[in-house]
Motif scaffolding. Structure first.
Motif, PDB file in Angstrom:
ATOM      1  N   LEU A  52     -59.411 -19.452 -41.177  1.00 51.72           N
ATOM      2  CA  LEU A  52     -61.037 -20.027 -40.605  1.00 51.72           C
ATOM      3  C   LEU A  52     -61.559 -18.818 -40.267  1.00 51.72           C
ATOM      4  N   ALA A  53     -60.773 -18.019 -38.917  1.00 53.31           N
ATOM      5  CA  ALA A  53     -61.262 -16.902 -38.118  1.00 53.31           C
ATOM      6  C   ALA A  53     -61.499 -15.984 -38.768  1.00 53.31           C
ATOM      7  N   ASP A  54     -61.305 -15.653 -39.865  1.00 51.55           N
ATOM      8  CA  ASP A  54     -61.104 -14.652 -40.854  1.00 51.55           C
ATOM      9  C   ASP A  54     -62.284 -14.712 -41.777  1.00 51.55           C
ATOM     10  N   ALA A  55     -62.346 -15.936 -42.455  1.00 52.16           N
ATOM     11  CA  ALA A  55     -63.949 -16.508 -42.800  1.00 52.16           C
ATOM     12  C   ALA A  55     -65.205 -16.135 -41.790  1.00 52.16           C
ATOM     13  N   LYS A  56     -64.547 -16.390 -40.709  1.00 49.86           N
ATOM     14  CA  LYS A  56     -66.152 -17.002 -39.480  1.00 49.86           C
ATOM     15  C   LYS A  56     -65.614 -15.044 -38.690  1.00 49.86           C
ATOM     16  N   GLU A  57     -65.249 -14.391 -39.091  1.00 49.83           N
ATOM     17  CA  GLU A  57     -65.586 -13.040 -39.146  1.00 49.83           C
ATOM     18  C   GLU A  57     -65.969 -11.942 -40.316  1.00 49.83           C
ATOM     19  N   ARG A  58     -65.679 -12.336 -41.024  1.00 51.93           N
ATOM     20  CA  ARG A  58     -66.413 -11.478 -42.775  1.00 51.93           C
ATOM     21  C   ARG A  58     -67.461 -12.121 -42.419  1.00 51.93           C
ATOM     22  N   LEU A  59     -67.781 -13.931 -41.655  1.00 53.27           N
ATOM     23  CA  LEU A  59     -69.291 -13.912 -42.043  1.00 53.27           C
ATOM     24  C   LEU A  59     -70.471 -13.838 -41.107  1.00 53.27           C
ATOM     25  N   GLY A  60     -69.498 -12.994 -40.555  1.00 53.58           N
ATOM     26  CA  GLY A  60     -70.378 -12.626 -38.742  1.00 53.58           C
ATOM     27  C   GLY A  60     -70.671 -14.073 -38.242  1.00 53.58           C
ATOM     28  N   ILE A  61     -70.138 -14.865 -37.668  1.00 55.51           N
ATOM     29  CA  ILE A  61     -70.939 -16.195 -37.316  1.00 55.51           C
ATOM     30  C   ILE A  61     -70.325 -16.441 -35.832  1.00 55.51           C
ATOM     31  N   PRO A  62     -71.110 -15.773 -34.821  1.00 59.06           N
ATOM     32  CA  PRO A  62     -71.039 -16.089 -33.197  1.00 59.06           C
ATOM     33  C   PRO A  62     -70.311 -16.514 -33.185  1.00 59.06           C
ATOM     34  N   LYS A  63     -70.052 -16.641 -32.297  1.00 59.07           N
ATOM     35  CA  LYS A  63     -68.722 -17.759 -31.052  1.00 59.07           C
ATOM     36  C   LYS A  63     -69.055 -18.264 -31.072  1.00 59.07           C
ATOM     37  N   ILE A  64     -68.368 -19.829 -31.456  1.00 59.93           N
ATOM     38  CA  ILE A  64     -68.213 -21.510 -31.501  1.00 59.93           C
ATOM     39  C   ILE A  64     -68.049 -22.187 -30.783  1.00 59.93           C
ATOM     40  N   VAL A  65     -68.691 -22.255 -29.508  1.00 67.36           N
ATOM     41  CA  VAL A  65     -68.085 -23.549 -28.305  1.00 67.36           C
ATOM     42  C   VAL A  65     -68.695 -24.977 -28.571  1.00 67.36           C
ATOM     43  N   MET A  89     -35.351  -8.574 -49.546  1.00 61.21           N
ATOM     44  CA  MET A  89     -36.555  -8.878 -49.962  1.00 61.21           C
ATOM     45  C   MET A  89     -37.326  -9.767 -48.968  1.00 61.21           C
ATOM     46  N   THR A  90     -38.386  -9.216 -48.624  1.00 61.26           N
ATOM     47  CA  THR A  90     -39.716  -9.460 -47.664  1.00 61.26           C
ATOM     48  C   THR A  90     -40.273 -10.895 -48.354  1.00 61.26           C
ATOM     49  N   TYR A  91     -40.914 -11.432 -48.009  1.00 60.75           N
ATOM     50  CA  TYR A  91     -41.770 -12.311 -48.622  1.00 60.75           C
ATOM     51  C   TYR A  91     -43.539 -12.354 -47.364  1.00 60.75           C
ATOM     52  N   PRO A  92     -44.145 -12.330 -48.331  1.00 58.00           N
ATOM     53  CA  PRO A  92     -45.086 -12.445 -47.265  1.00 58.00           C
ATOM     54  C   PRO A  92     -45.526 -13.602 -46.369  1.00 58.00           C
ATOM     55  N   ARG A  93     -46.553 -13.272 -45.228  1.00 58.17           N
ATOM     56  CA  ARG A  93     -46.911 -14.601 -44.321  1.00 58.17           C
ATOM     57  C   ARG A  93     -47.351 -15.173 -44.576  1.00 58.17           C
ATOM     58  N   LEU A  94     -47.066 -16.418 -44.579  1.00 51.63           N
ATOM     59  CA  LEU A  94     -48.650 -17.734 -45.290  1.00 51.63           C
ATOM     60  C   LEU A  94     -48.445 -17.687 -43.976  1.00 51.63           C
ATOM     61  N   ARG A  95     -50.267 -17.460 -44.341  1.00 53.77           N
ATOM     62  CA  ARG A  95     -51.970 -17.907 -43.329  1.00 53.77           C
ATOM     63  C   ARG A  95     -51.288 -19.303 -42.986  1.00 53.77           C
ATOM     64  N   THR A  96     -52.217 -19.535 -42.232  1.00 57.41           N
ATOM     65  CA  THR A  96     -52.742 -21.733 -41.250  1.00 57.41           C
ATOM     66  C   THR A  96     -53.881 -21.175 -41.528  1.00 57.41           C
ATOM     67  N   PRO A  97     -54.090 -22.559 -42.017  1.00 58.20           N
ATOM     68  CA  PRO A  97     -55.727 -22.863 -42.318  1.00 58.20           C
ATOM     69  C   PRO A  97     -56.516 -22.493 -40.401  1.00 58.20           C
ATOM     70  N   ALA A  98     -56.470 -22.368 -39.456  1.00 54.77           N
ATOM     71  CA  ALA A  98     -56.559 -22.108 -38.407  1.00 54.77           C
ATOM     72  C   ALA A  98     -57.094 -20.023 -38.679  1.00 54.77           C
ATOM     73  N   GLN A  99     -56.352 -19.422 -39.559  1.00 52.97           N
ATOM     74  CA  GLN A  99     -56.228 -18.324 -39.320  1.00 52.97           C
ATOM     75  C   GLN A  99     -57.622 -17.197 -40.360  1.00 52.97           C
TER      76      GLN A  99
END
Length: 132
Positions: free
Chosen positions: A13-26, A1-11
């Motif tokens: 956040l990166a996905d949320a920024k992409e979905r929201l169209g947040i520009p690159k943050i420096v 049986m395979t288990y789903p990989r747990l996503r890190t908070p950083a992952q």
């Protein structure tokens, strides 16, 4: 049986920024003695369409908020943690200035531990460059 990989908070956040169209943050790092240069980099990067986060207090300059020595120490600890949060939020880090002190060296190490790209306005200031 395979288990789903747990996503890190950083992952997440990166996905949320992409979905929201947040520009690159420096995140700008460096000694506050280079605040004028940071302002110039902020202008340049903002004009290029990036969100810029940087130190918001120059405690090397006299100010009523940090005039009390005990409050200045407590405030410095708060500001250091706040800046680490800015680094975590950022997609990349730009180190400003030709000098890198202890605090900035720690910020660079932290950003690199997180896997953030780190660039320099003065590449010779990179602590890794000094030891190569």
């Amino acid at each position: 049986m395979t288990y789903p990989r747990l996503r890190t908070p950083a992952q997440e956040l990166a996905d949320a920024k992409e979905r929201l169209g947040i520009p690159k943050i420096v995140a700008l790092c460096g000694s506050t003695r280079f605040m004028d240069e940071m302002t110039g980099e902020d202008l340049r990067l903002t004009w290029a369409g990036h969100i810029v986060v940087k130190p918001g207090c120059d405690t090397k300059t006299a100010g009523s908020l940090w005039a009390d020595e005990a409050e200045a120490r407590a405030g410095k600890a708060r500001l250091d943690e706040l800046h680490r949060a800015k680094i975590r939020l950022a997609d990349e880090v730009l180190v400003v200035g030709h000098y890198v002190g202890t605090s900035t060296t720690a910020e660079i190490a932290y950003a690199r531990e997180l896997g953030k790209p780190v660039t320099f306005t003065h590449p010779e200031a990179d602590p890794l460059h000094a030891h190569s």
